[in-house]
Write an enzyme that holds these catalytic residues in place. Structure first.
Site, PDB file in Angstrom:
ATOM      1  N   ASN A  57      -4.879   1.961  -6.957  1.00 54.08           N
ATOM      2  CA  ASN A  57      -3.979   0.829  -7.199  1.00 54.08           C
ATOM      3  C   ASN A  57      -4.752  -0.455  -7.482  1.00 54.08           C
ATOM      4  O   ASN A  57      -4.189  -1.546  -7.451  1.00 54.08           O
ATOM      5  CB  ASN A  57      -2.978   0.676  -6.039  1.00 54.08           C
ATOM      6  CG  ASN A  57      -3.663   0.359  -4.719  1.00 54.08           C
ATOM      7  OD1 ASN A  57      -4.803  -0.114  -4.692  1.00 54.08           O
ATOM      8  ND2 ASN A  57      -2.968   0.601  -3.618  1.00 54.08           N
ATOM      9  N   HIS A  85     -32.580  17.445  21.688  1.00 53.28           N
ATOM     10  CA  HIS A  85     -33.685  16.492  21.519  1.00 53.28           C
ATOM     11  C   HIS A  85     -33.385  15.142  22.148  1.00 53.28           C
ATOM     12  O   HIS A  85     -33.617  14.094  21.552  1.00 53.28           O
ATOM     13  CB  HIS A  85     -34.032  16.328  20.034  1.00 53.28           C
ATOM     14  CG  HIS A  85     -34.672  17.547  19.465  1.00 53.28           C
ATOM     15  ND1 HIS A  85     -33.989  18.740  19.356  1.00 53.28           N
ATOM     16  CD2 HIS A  85     -35.911  17.791  19.014  1.00 53.28           C
ATOM     17  CE1 HIS A  85     -34.795  19.653  18.855  1.00 53.28           C
ATOM     18  NE2 HIS A  85     -35.967  19.103  18.638  1.00 53.28           N
ATOM     19  N   HIS A 105      -1.812  -7.743   0.414  1.00 51.31           N
ATOM     20  CA  HIS A 105      -2.192  -6.619   1.269  1.00 51.31           C
ATOM     21  C   HIS A 105      -1.833  -6.917   2.725  1.00 51.31           C
ATOM     22  O   HIS A 105      -2.117  -7.973   3.259  1.00 51.31           O
ATOM     23  CB  HIS A 105      -3.697  -6.355   1.153  1.00 51.31           C
ATOM     24  CG  HIS A 105      -4.174  -5.252   2.051  1.00 51.31           C
ATOM     25  ND1 HIS A 105      -4.217  -3.936   1.658  1.00 51.31           N
ATOM     26  CD2 HIS A 105      -4.609  -5.272   3.335  1.00 51.31           C
ATOM     27  CE1 HIS A 105      -4.659  -3.199   2.650  1.00 51.31           C
ATOM     28  NE2 HIS A 105      -4.908  -3.986   3.689  1.00 51.31           N
ATOM     29  N   ARG A 156     -35.431  19.443  24.750  1.00 53.13           N
ATOM     30  CA  ARG A 156     -36.359  20.235  23.960  1.00 53.13           C
ATOM     31  C   ARG A 156     -37.328  21.080  24.793  1.00 53.13           C
ATOM     32  O   ARG A 156     -37.580  22.237  24.448  1.00 53.13           O
ATOM     33  CB  ARG A 156     -37.150  19.296  23.038  1.00 53.13           C
ATOM     34  CG  ARG A 156     -38.075  20.006  22.083  1.00 53.13           C
ATOM     35  CD  ARG A 156     -38.640  19.049  21.047  1.00 53.13           C
ATOM     36  NE  ARG A 156     -39.468  19.770  20.098  1.00 53.13           N
ATOM     37  CZ  ARG A 156     -40.746  20.060  20.289  1.00 53.13           C
ATOM     38  NH1 ARG A 156     -41.338  19.680  21.417  1.00 53.13           N
ATOM     39  NH2 ARG A 156     -41.429  20.726  19.381  1.00 53.13           N
ATOM     40  N   ASP A 188      -8.221   3.754  -3.251  1.00 54.89           N
ATOM     41  CA  ASP A 188      -9.427   3.530  -4.059  1.00 54.89           C
ATOM     42  C   ASP A 188     -10.423   2.662  -3.299  1.00 54.89           C
ATOM     43  O   ASP A 188     -11.631   2.889  -3.364  1.00 54.89           O
ATOM     44  CB  ASP A 188      -9.098   2.927  -5.432  1.00 54.89           C
ATOM     45  CG  ASP A 188      -8.180   1.710  -5.362  1.00 54.89           C
ATOM     46  OD1 ASP A 188      -7.603   1.416  -4.285  1.00 54.89           O
ATOM     47  OD2 ASP A 188      -8.018   1.033  -6.399  1.00 54.89           O
ATOM     48  N   SER A 248       0.840  -1.209   0.000  1.00 53.14           N
ATOM     49  CA  SER A 248       0.000   0.000   0.000  1.00 53.14           C
ATOM     50  C   SER A 248       0.873   1.258   0.000  1.00 53.14           C
ATOM     51  O   SER A 248       0.463   2.301  -0.500  1.00 53.14           O
ATOM     52  CB  SER A 248      -0.907   0.022   1.237  1.00 53.14           C
ATOM     53  OG  SER A 248      -1.701  -1.131   1.282  1.00 53.14           O
ATOM     54  N   GLU A 301     -23.983  13.998   8.822  1.00 49.81           N
ATOM     55  CA  GLU A 301     -23.450  14.138  10.191  1.00 49.81           C
ATOM     56  C   GLU A 301     -22.039  13.594  10.326  1.00 49.81           C
ATOM     57  O   GLU A 301     -21.237  14.125  11.099  1.00 49.81           O
ATOM     58  CB  GLU A 301     -24.387  13.457  11.194  1.00 49.81           C
ATOM     59  CG  GLU A 301     -25.753  14.132  11.346  1.00 49.81           C
ATOM     60  CD  GLU A 301     -26.728  13.803  10.226  1.00 49.81           C
ATOM     61  OE1 GLU A 301     -26.442  12.867   9.434  1.00 49.81           O
ATOM     62  OE2 GLU A 301     -27.785  14.460  10.129  1.00 49.81           O
ATOM     63  N   GLY A 357      -6.953   5.674   9.836  1.00 54.30           N
ATOM     64  CA  GLY A 357      -6.845   4.228   9.972  1.00 54.30           C
ATOM     65  C   GLY A 357      -8.224   3.590   9.918  1.00 54.30           C
ATOM     66  O   GLY A 357      -8.379   2.466   9.471  1.00 54.30           O
ATOM     67  N   HIS A 367      -3.256   3.139   6.816  1.00 53.11           N
ATOM     68  CA  HIS A 367      -2.408   1.942   6.907  1.00 53.11           C
ATOM     69  C   HIS A 367      -1.115   2.109   6.103  1.00 53.11           C
ATOM     70  O   HIS A 367      -0.189   1.322   6.267  1.00 53.11           O
ATOM     71  CB  HIS A 367      -3.173   0.689   6.461  1.00 53.11           C
ATOM     72  CG  HIS A 367      -3.760   0.796   5.082  1.00 53.11           C
ATOM     73  ND1 HIS A 367      -4.884   1.555   4.811  1.00 53.11           N
ATOM     74  CD2 HIS A 367      -3.384   0.258   3.908  1.00 53.11           C
ATOM     75  CE1 HIS A 367      -5.160   1.467   3.525  1.00 53.11           C
ATOM     76  NE2 HIS A 367      -4.269   0.699   2.948  1.00 53.11           N
TER      77      HIS A 367
HETATM   78  C1  LIG Z   1     -13.547   1.639   7.948  1.00 50.70           C
HETATM   79  C2  LIG Z   1     -12.532   0.572   7.683  1.00 50.70           C
HETATM   80  N1  LIG Z   1     -12.939  -0.613   7.184  1.00 50.70           N
HETATM   81  C3  LIG Z   1     -12.031  -1.590   6.959  1.00 50.70           C
HETATM   82  C4  LIG Z   1     -10.713  -1.427   7.251  1.00 50.70           C
HETATM   83  C5  LIG Z   1      -9.691  -2.554   7.043  1.00 50.70           C
HETATM   84  N2  LIG Z   1      -8.822  -2.243   5.887  1.00 50.70           N
HETATM   85  C6  LIG Z   1      -7.600  -1.721   6.050  1.00 50.70           C
HETATM   86  S1  LIG Z   1      -6.818  -1.394   4.598  1.00 50.70           S
HETATM   87  C7  LIG Z   1      -8.129  -1.999   3.702  1.00 50.70           C
HETATM   88  C8  LIG Z   1      -8.085  -1.982   2.210  1.00 50.70           C
HETATM   89  C9  LIG Z   1      -7.868  -0.574   1.729  1.00 50.70           C
HETATM   90  O1  LIG Z   1      -7.839  -0.521   0.345  1.00 50.70           O
HETATM   91  P1  LIG Z   1      -7.440   0.821  -0.372  1.00 50.70           P
HETATM   92  O2  LIG Z   1      -8.203   1.971   0.193  1.00 50.70           O
HETATM   93  O3  LIG Z   1      -7.572   0.601  -1.824  1.00 50.70           O
HETATM   94  O4  LIG Z   1      -5.938   1.033   0.056  1.00 50.70           O
HETATM   95  P2  LIG Z   1      -4.656   0.310  -0.529  1.00 50.70           P
HETATM   96  O5  LIG Z   1      -4.076  -0.474   0.609  1.00 50.70           O
HETATM   97  O6  LIG Z   1      -5.060  -0.581  -1.662  1.00 50.70           O
HETATM   98  O7  LIG Z   1      -3.781   1.399  -0.962  1.00 50.70           O
HETATM   99  C10 LIG Z   1      -9.135  -2.437   4.561  1.00 50.70           C
HETATM  100  C11 LIG Z   1     -10.405  -3.054   4.124  1.00 50.70           C
HETATM  101  C12 LIG Z   1     -10.340  -0.177   7.779  1.00 50.70           C
HETATM  102  N3  LIG Z   1      -9.067   0.094   8.117  1.00 50.70           N
HETATM  103  N4  LIG Z   1     -11.258   0.805   7.960  1.00 50.70           N
END
Ligand SMILES: Cc1ncc(C[n+]2csc(CCOP(=O)(O)OP(=O)(O)O)c2C)c(N)n1
Ligand SMILES: *[C@@H]1O[C@H](CO)[C@@H](O)[C@H](O)[C@H]1NC(C)=O
Length: 630
Positions: free
Chosen positions: A191, A424, A266, A482, A161, A46, A374, A129, A83
Site C-alpha cells: 500500500n 556453549h 497511519h 561444552r 510492505d 491499514s 536464528e 504485532g 496492527h
Molecule cells: C518490529 C516493529 N517495528 C515497528 C513497529 C511499529 N509499526 C507498527 S505498524 C508500522 C508500519 C507498518 O507498515 P506496513 O508494514 O506497510 O503496514 P501498513 O500499515 O502500511 O499496511 C510500524 C512501523 C512494529 N509494530 N513492529
C-alpha cells in the site's frame, strides 16, 4: 505468467460471486472503521488496503470450518501485519464465529479482541504485532503440513510492505523456497506507506517481483483491489508445485475512504465528524447480501495426541561417566524421539556442536536444518508447535538466541510450548572466546513470562530436563555446557521442575553453595577439598533456575548460618545469584555472596578462565574461608 494448459482448467467464478466478494470487502471496511472508532484507536487505513485480499482469502480461497477455527485440517492464516487486527476480527464476524457487537469492544480490558491478534482467540495461532515475524511462523506451519502431517491444509500469510524491511522476512523467504513449501502463500499488501513515511520501494512492483523471484518464489503481481485478479492468482498458487507463491498486491492505504490514502493517516481512527459519510459511502457500494460460505477442508488429519511423552528407558549413564550436557541433550532428544513421532528438532547449522545431530541421525525425517538464521529458526519452531502438531526443540549456541529475543518474547504472547536449547554457555567454552560465550541467557529467559529455565548439570539430569520440557506448557529453555563433566546422579534419580537437589549435607555445614552446570562441579570439588580440612559445606543443584526451589534454598540457609554463596558461569545481572537473592528476600539475615563473570571475557583454557573470572573451585574455597574468617 499464465500457462495456457493450466488456465484451461481455471473456472472463473461467476459475476455474482465476484460481486459478493466485493461486497464482503466493503463490509470488512465498515466493521474495521466502526471498531476503531469505538476504541478511538487502531489502524483503519491499514485494514482498508487489505479488504479485497481478506475477502477473497476468507470467502473464496481458504478451506476451513467457520465454527471450529482450530480444526487441524483447516487452512491456516497468519496476519503478519498484526496492527490490521480489526479486519481479521471482521472476517470472523462475516464468517459467523465472532459476534458483530463484540467488535465495538475492540481493545477494551475485558475483551479478547486486543489491539493486535493473540491466541486467546481460537482463530489466531501465533501472536503478531512485532512486524516481520509472521512469515517465519507460517513457514513452520507449512513445513509441518507438508512433511510431518502430510496433510492438504495450506498456509496463507499477509504482510505489509513496510514490514518487508525486516531481515527476518527474507530469512523466511529463503527457508520457504529451499524447502519447496508449495503449500505456502505470502500476500504482500503493497500500500506504499509505512507508519511515518512511505516504505522504501513505494509502488515499485517490479522490484518486489524481482526480489521474490530471486528468493525462489512463484510470484504474481496483481491489483490488490481487484477480486478477480486475486481469485485467479490464489488459484494459480494452488496449481504451482515445488515452490511457495508470493502474491504482490498493489493497493492503496485507506482504499475506500476518500482522501485517506495519503501519508499521515497511519494508526488513527476516522475523525468522528467524517465517519458517517465514509460509512454511508461504503454502504452504498454493497449490492448483495448473499452470504458466501467457505468450503470445508479435507478431513485428512486427526487431532493431536496430547498424551505425555516419556523417555523409552532409564538414562544410559552410570555415576562417574564423563559426558557434556550438550552431548547428553542430543542423546536424550534422540531417545525421546523413539517414544513419540511428534518430537521434532531444529538447528541453525550448529548441530555438531549442540549435538542435535544425534537426533538427526536417529530421525532424519523429523529434523529441520534452518541454517544460520536464528530468528527464523525460532519462528519456524513456534509455527511447528501450533495446534500441538509437534513438540519442537530448537537448538543453537545459547549466545545466538539473543538475536531472536523478540521472537522469544512473542512466543510467550503466542502461548507457545516451544523448547529452546542453548549450548556453549559461559566462559567454560574456552578457546573460542567471548563472541561465542552466552553470559546473558539466564537473564534473558528468566524475564520471559511462561518460561521454564532448566540448567542441568550432568547427563542424567539433562535427560530428565529434556523429558520434562517436552511435557511442560509454555516456553522451555535448557542451558547446556561444552565441557565433559562427571555424571553425579544415578539413572533412577527423579527430577521435577522447581525441585532442587542437595548434594552435600552434614550436621555442621558452614555455608550453602549453589552452582549449576560446570560451577556445580567446581562447588563439589571445593566441598571435597574443604572436607579434608574438616570444613563442611552444603552444595545445592537448583536443576531449574525458574522456577527456583526457594523452600530448599531457605531451609539450607537456615541450617548453614544463613550464609549462601552462588557461583555461576554467567554475568551477575539476572543470573543464578540474583534469582537466589529474590528467592530469599523475605528471609531475615540471609547473606548471599555472588561469584559470577564480569566484564568482557577472553580466549583461554576453560579451567584458566574459570579461575580468571572467579568461579572455579579454588575461588569457592577462598570465598567459603572468607565467610567464617570474619
Ligand atoms: C518490529 C516493529 N517495528 C515497528 C513497529 C511499529 N509499526 C507498527 S505498524 C508500522 C508500519 C507498518 O507498515 P506496513 O508494514 O506497510 O503496514 P501498513 O500499515 O502500511 O499496511 C510500524 C512501523 C512494529 N509494530 N513492529
Ligand atoms: C562439524 O562438522 C564439520 C563437517 O564435518 C567439521 O568440519 C567441523 O569441524 C565440525 N565441528 C565441530 C565443532 O565438531
Amino acid at each position: 505468467v499464465l500457462h495456457i494448459d493450466k488456465m484451461a482448467s481455471y473456472h472463473k467464478p461467476d459475476e455474482k460471486t465476484f460481486q459478493g466478494l466485493k461486497d464482503i470487502a466493503n463490509k470488512l471496511r465498515i466493521h474495521s472503521i466502526k471498531a476503531t472508532c469505538a476504541s478511538n484507536s487502531g489502524h483503519p487505513t491499514s485494514c482498508c488496503s487489505a479488504a479485497e485480499i481478506m475477502s477473497v482469502l476468507f470467502f473464496h480461497t481458504m478451506r476451513y470450518k467457520t465454527q471450529d477455527p482450530r480444526n487441524p485440517c483447516n487452512d491456516r492464516f497468519v496476519m503478519s501485519k498484526g496492527h490490521a487486527a480489526p479486519i481479521l476480527y471482521a472476517a470472523w464476524v462475516e464468517a459467523g464465529f465472532v459476534k458483530e457487537a463484540d467488535l465495538l469492544n475492540l481493545r477494551k480490558i475485558d475483551c479478547d479482541l486486543e489491539g493486535h491478534p493473540t491466541p486467546k482467540l481460537a482463530f489466531v495461532d501465533v501472536a503478531t504485532g512485532s512486524l516481520g515475524q509472521g512469515l517465519g511462523a507460517a513457514c513452520g506451519m507449512a513445513y509441518t503440513g507438508k512433511y510431518f502431517d502430510k496433510s492438504s491444509y495450506r498456509v496463507y500469510c499477509l504482510l505489509g510492505d513496510g514490514e518487508c524491511s525486516e531481515g527476518s522476512v527474507w530469512e523466511a523467504m529463503a527457508f520457504a523456497s529451499y524447502y519447496k513449501l508449495d503449500n505456502l502463500v505470502a500476500i504482500l499488501d503493497v500500500n506504499r506507506l509505512g507508519q511515518s513515511e512511505a516504505a522504501p520501494l513505494q509502488h515499485d512492483m517490479e522490484t518486489y517481483r524481482k526480489r521474490c523471484e530471486a528468493f525462489g518464489w512463484n510470484t504474481y503481481v496483481v491489483d490488490g483491489h481487484d477480486v478477480e485478479e486475486l481469485c485467479k492468482a490464489l488459484w494459480q498458487a494452488q496449481q504451482d508445485k515445488g515452490r511457495p507463491t508470493a502474491i504482490v498486491a498493489k493497493t492503496l492505504k485507506g482504499k475506500g475512504l476518500k482522501g485517506k490514502n495519503e501519508a499521515n493517516w497511519h494508526g488513527k481512527p476516522i475523525p468522528k465528524d467524517k465517519v458517517d459519510a465514509f460509512l454511508s459511502d461504503l454502504q452504498e457500494k454493497i449490492q448483495t447480501n448473499k452470504p458466501l460460505c467457505p468450503e470445508h477442508p479435507a478431513e485428512d488429519l486427526s487431532p493431536a495426541d496430547l498424551s505425555p511423552i516419556h523417555l523409552p528407558s532409564l538414562p544410559p549413564y552410570k555415576t562417574g561417566d564423563k559426558v557434556s550436557t550438550r552431548r547428553a541433550y542430543g542423546v536424550a532428544l534422540a531417545r525421546l524421539g523413539q517414544s513419540s513421532e511428534r518430537v521434532v528438532a531444529l538447528d541453525g547449522d550448529t548441530k555438531n556442536s549442540t549435538f542435535s545431530e544425534l537426533f538427526k541421525k536417529a530421525h532424519p525425517d523429523r529434523y529441520i536444518e534452518c541454517f544460520i538464521a536464528e530468528q527464523n529458526m525460532v519462528s519456524v519452531a513456534i509455527g511447528c508447535a501450533t495446534r500441538d502438531r509437534t513438540v519442537s526443540f530448537a537448538s543453537t549456541f545459547a549466545a545466538f538466541f539473543s538475536r531472536a529475543y523478540d521472537q522469544v518474547r512473542m512466543a510467550a504472547i503466542s502461548q507457545s510450548n516451544v523448547n529452546l536449547v542453548g549450548s556453549h554457555c559461559g566462559v567454560s567454552i574456552g578457546e573460542d572466546g567471548p563472541s561465542q560465550m552466552a553470559l546473558e541467557d539466564l537473564a534473558m529467559f528468566r524475564a520471559i513470562p511462561t518460561c521454564t529455565v532448566f540448567y542441568p548439570s550432568d547427563g542424567v539430569s539433562t535427560e530428565r530436563a529434556v523429558e520434562l520440557a517436552a511435557n511442560t506448557k509454555g516456553i522451555c529453555f535448557i542451558r547446556t555446557s561444552r565441557p565433559d563433566t562427571a555424571v553425579i546422579y544415578s539413572p533412577d534419580e527423579k527430577f521435577e521442575v522447581g525441585q532442587a537437589k542437595v548434594l552435600r549435607q552434614s550436621g555442621n555445614d558452614k555455608v550453602t553453595v549453589i552452582g549449576a552446570g560446570v560451577t556445580l562441579h567446581e562447588a563439589l570439588a571445593a566441598a571435597d577439598q574443604l572436607a579434608k580440612e574438616g570444613v563442611n559445606i552444603r552444595v545445592i543443584d537448583p536443576f531449574t533456575v525458574k522456577p527456583l526451589d526457594a523452600a530448599t534454598i531457605i531451609s539450607s540457609a537456615r541450617a548453614t548460618g544463613r550464609r549462601i554463596i552462588t557461583v555461576e558461569d554467567h554475568y551477575r545481572e539476572g543470573g543464578l545469584g540474583e534469582a537466589v537473592c529474590s528467592a530469599v528476600q523475605g528471609e531475615p539475615g540471609v547473606v548471599v555472596q555472588q561469584l559470577a563473570v564480569s566484564g568482557v571475557p577472553r580466549s583461554g583454557k576453560p579451567q584458566e578462565l574459570l579461575d580468571l573470572y572467579g568461579i572455579s573451585a579454588k575461588c569457592i574455597v577462598a570465598a567459603v574461608r572468607a565467610t567464617f574468617a570474619n
